[in-house]
Write a protein that holds these residues in place. Structure first.
Motif, short mmCIF file in Angstrom:
data_model
loop_
_atom_site.label_atom_id
_atom_site.label_comp_id
_atom_site.label_asym_id
_atom_site.label_seq_id
_atom_site.Cartn_x
_atom_site.Cartn_y
_atom_site.Cartn_z
N UNK A 59 72.96 -40.18 136.58
CA UNK A 59 71.95 -40.76 135.68
C UNK A 59 71.52 -39.71 134.68
N UNK A 60 71.54 -40.09 133.40
CA UNK A 60 71.16 -39.17 132.32
C UNK A 60 69.99 -39.80 131.57
N UNK A 61 68.81 -39.25 131.75
CA UNK A 61 67.65 -39.80 131.01
C UNK A 61 67.76 -39.43 129.54
N UNK A 62 67.27 -40.32 128.68
CA UNK A 62 67.17 -40.00 127.25
C UNK A 62 68.50 -39.78 126.56
N UNK A 63 69.55 -40.49 126.98
CA UNK A 63 70.83 -40.32 126.28
C UNK A 63 70.72 -40.80 124.83
N UNK A 69 96.23 -49.87 137.25
CA UNK A 69 96.88 -49.34 138.45
C UNK A 69 95.92 -48.57 139.36
N UNK A 70 95.06 -47.74 138.78
CA UNK A 70 94.24 -46.83 139.60
C UNK A 70 92.78 -46.88 139.12
N UNK A 71 91.85 -46.47 139.99
CA UNK A 71 90.43 -46.45 139.58
C UNK A 71 90.13 -45.23 138.71
N UNK A 72 90.82 -45.15 137.59
CA UNK A 72 90.63 -44.00 136.69
C UNK A 72 89.82 -44.43 135.48
N UNK A 73 88.67 -45.03 135.75
CA UNK A 73 87.77 -45.43 134.67
C UNK A 73 86.37 -44.91 134.98
N UNK A 74 85.59 -44.78 133.94
CA UNK A 74 84.17 -44.50 134.11
C UNK A 74 83.40 -45.53 133.29
N UNK A 75 82.38 -46.11 133.92
CA UNK A 75 81.54 -47.11 133.24
C UNK A 75 80.24 -46.44 132.84
N UNK A 76 79.73 -46.88 131.71
CA UNK A 76 78.45 -46.36 131.22
C UNK A 76 77.53 -47.54 130.99
N UNK A 77 76.34 -47.47 131.58
CA UNK A 77 75.33 -48.50 131.33
C UNK A 77 74.13 -47.83 130.67
N UNK A 95 64.04 -47.07 128.42
CA UNK A 95 65.08 -47.42 127.47
C UNK A 95 65.67 -46.14 126.88
N UNK A 96 67.00 -46.10 126.81
CA UNK A 96 67.68 -44.89 126.35
C UNK A 96 68.31 -44.11 127.49
N UNK A 97 67.86 -44.39 128.72
CA UNK A 97 68.47 -43.73 129.89
C UNK A 97 69.86 -44.31 130.12
N UNK A 98 70.71 -43.54 130.80
CA UNK A 98 72.09 -43.98 130.97
C UNK A 98 72.60 -43.68 132.38
N UNK A 99 73.46 -44.55 132.82
CA UNK A 99 74.11 -44.41 134.13
C UNK A 99 75.61 -44.34 133.90
N UNK A 100 76.24 -43.28 134.35
CA UNK A 100 77.70 -43.20 134.36
C UNK A 100 78.14 -43.51 135.79
N UNK A 101 79.07 -44.44 135.98
CA UNK A 101 79.49 -44.73 137.35
C UNK A 101 80.97 -45.06 137.47
#
Ligand code: AKG
Length: 285
Positions: A32-36, A141-149, A217-223
């Motif tokens: 989690x990255x606050x203030x992205x 093929x593989x779980x080689x992704x990163x999601x950003x919310x 608002x502006x915070x971000x989650x990479x997962x």
């Protein structure tokens, strides 16, 4: 359930994440990255959301999913295709460099969407790992992704903030049953195929526990794509709108679906694997 054979962090590329942050992402499957985004940038993205939600061409394309039993917008897909602002957002160094750092390669956008989770009527998303669907229906093929919310409104514990099981991304949960034809027509409102059993969720929940993405608002989650996650209905008056950008490695291009007759439409699972070209931070909003 099986131990996942693939890594979570691919390689040792440098980037904006510190070594400790990369290690924590590896262990938990998210960061989690606050203030992205600044408040002004959030406002720009929110204005884009309102514009897209009101655009009849976007609606006619099928990219707008509405809540069951109401006309409220639940999701708008392919927002990086319909909006120059969101396209630029995805290519800013603070975002693109983090995705490349985790995936150890150039990346493209496999999927983008804004999930609106409107106040009072927003319905949640049951427990699932995205990789199950992206493998079975999209052919990754593989779980080689990163999601950003990225939170476009404040994400509270009580307005549908995303819950995740830290560490459960290392376990792959095969889902029972077959994927019906055109499953996406129903699953984008309420997913029934490609979801883990209650027993599997219970076992994982007790083993790994649950954390939540909350933030202004502006915070971000990479997962990670195999993170077990879910959200509750939003019965509060406060909308919980988030923009989701899913980055896939160009070395993990989609093949034929592994568990469905035909791939989902491009606006849900983009098959153009051209690497994203970075922009300067000052070029965004
Ligand atoms: C997904 O897009 O896969 C989600 O699970 C989104 C959940 C949410 O927006 O609460």
């Amino acid at each position: 359930m099986m131990r996942r054979p693939d890594p979570t962090v691919w390689g040792e590329a440098d980037g904006p994440f510190t070594t400790d942050q990369v290690a924590a992402y590896d262990a938990k499957g998210f960061h989690i990255e606050d203030g992205l985004l600044t408040p002004a940038q959030v406002q720009t993205c929110w204005t884009e959301f309102e514009r897209l939600a009101a655009d009849p061409r976007v609606d006619a394309s099928g990219a707008v999913v509405r809540e069951r039993g109401s006309d409220a917008v639940r999701s708008i897909f392919a927002v990086h295709r319909y909006s120059r602002v969101i396209d630029a957002l995805a290519r800013t160094p603070r975002i693109l460099d983090r995705a490349r750092q985790i995936l150890g390669s150039d990346v493209y956008i496999h999927q983008s969407r804004i999930n609106a989770m409107p106040g009072m009527v927003g319905t949640g998303f049951g427990w699932h790992s995205d990789f199950e669907t992206w493998h079975a229906e999209d052919g990754l093929p593989a779980p080689r992704t990163v999601s950003l919310s990225i939170a476009l409104t404040d994400n509270f514990a009580f307005n549908g903030g995303l819950m995740l099981m830290p560490g459960a991304h290392r376990v792959f949960v095969p889902c029972v049953g077959e994927t019906p034809d055109d499953n996406f027509r129903e699953s984008l409102q309420k997913q029934k195929a490609g979801v883990p059993s209650d027993d599997a969720v219970t076992e994982l929940g007790f083993e790994y526990g649950i954390e939540q993405f909350t933030g202004a608002a502006g915070a971000a989650l990479f997962f990670d794509s195999n993170s077990m996650h879910a959200s509750s209905n939003n019965i509060t008056p406060y909308s919980r709108a988030n923009v989701f950008l899913v980055f896939n490695s160009v070395e993990n291009a989609p093949l034929a679906p592994f568990g469905a007759e035909s791939p989902r439409p491009n606006y849900i699972a983009d098959r153009d694997t051209t690497p994203l070209v970075p922009i300067r931070d000052t070029e965004f909003a």
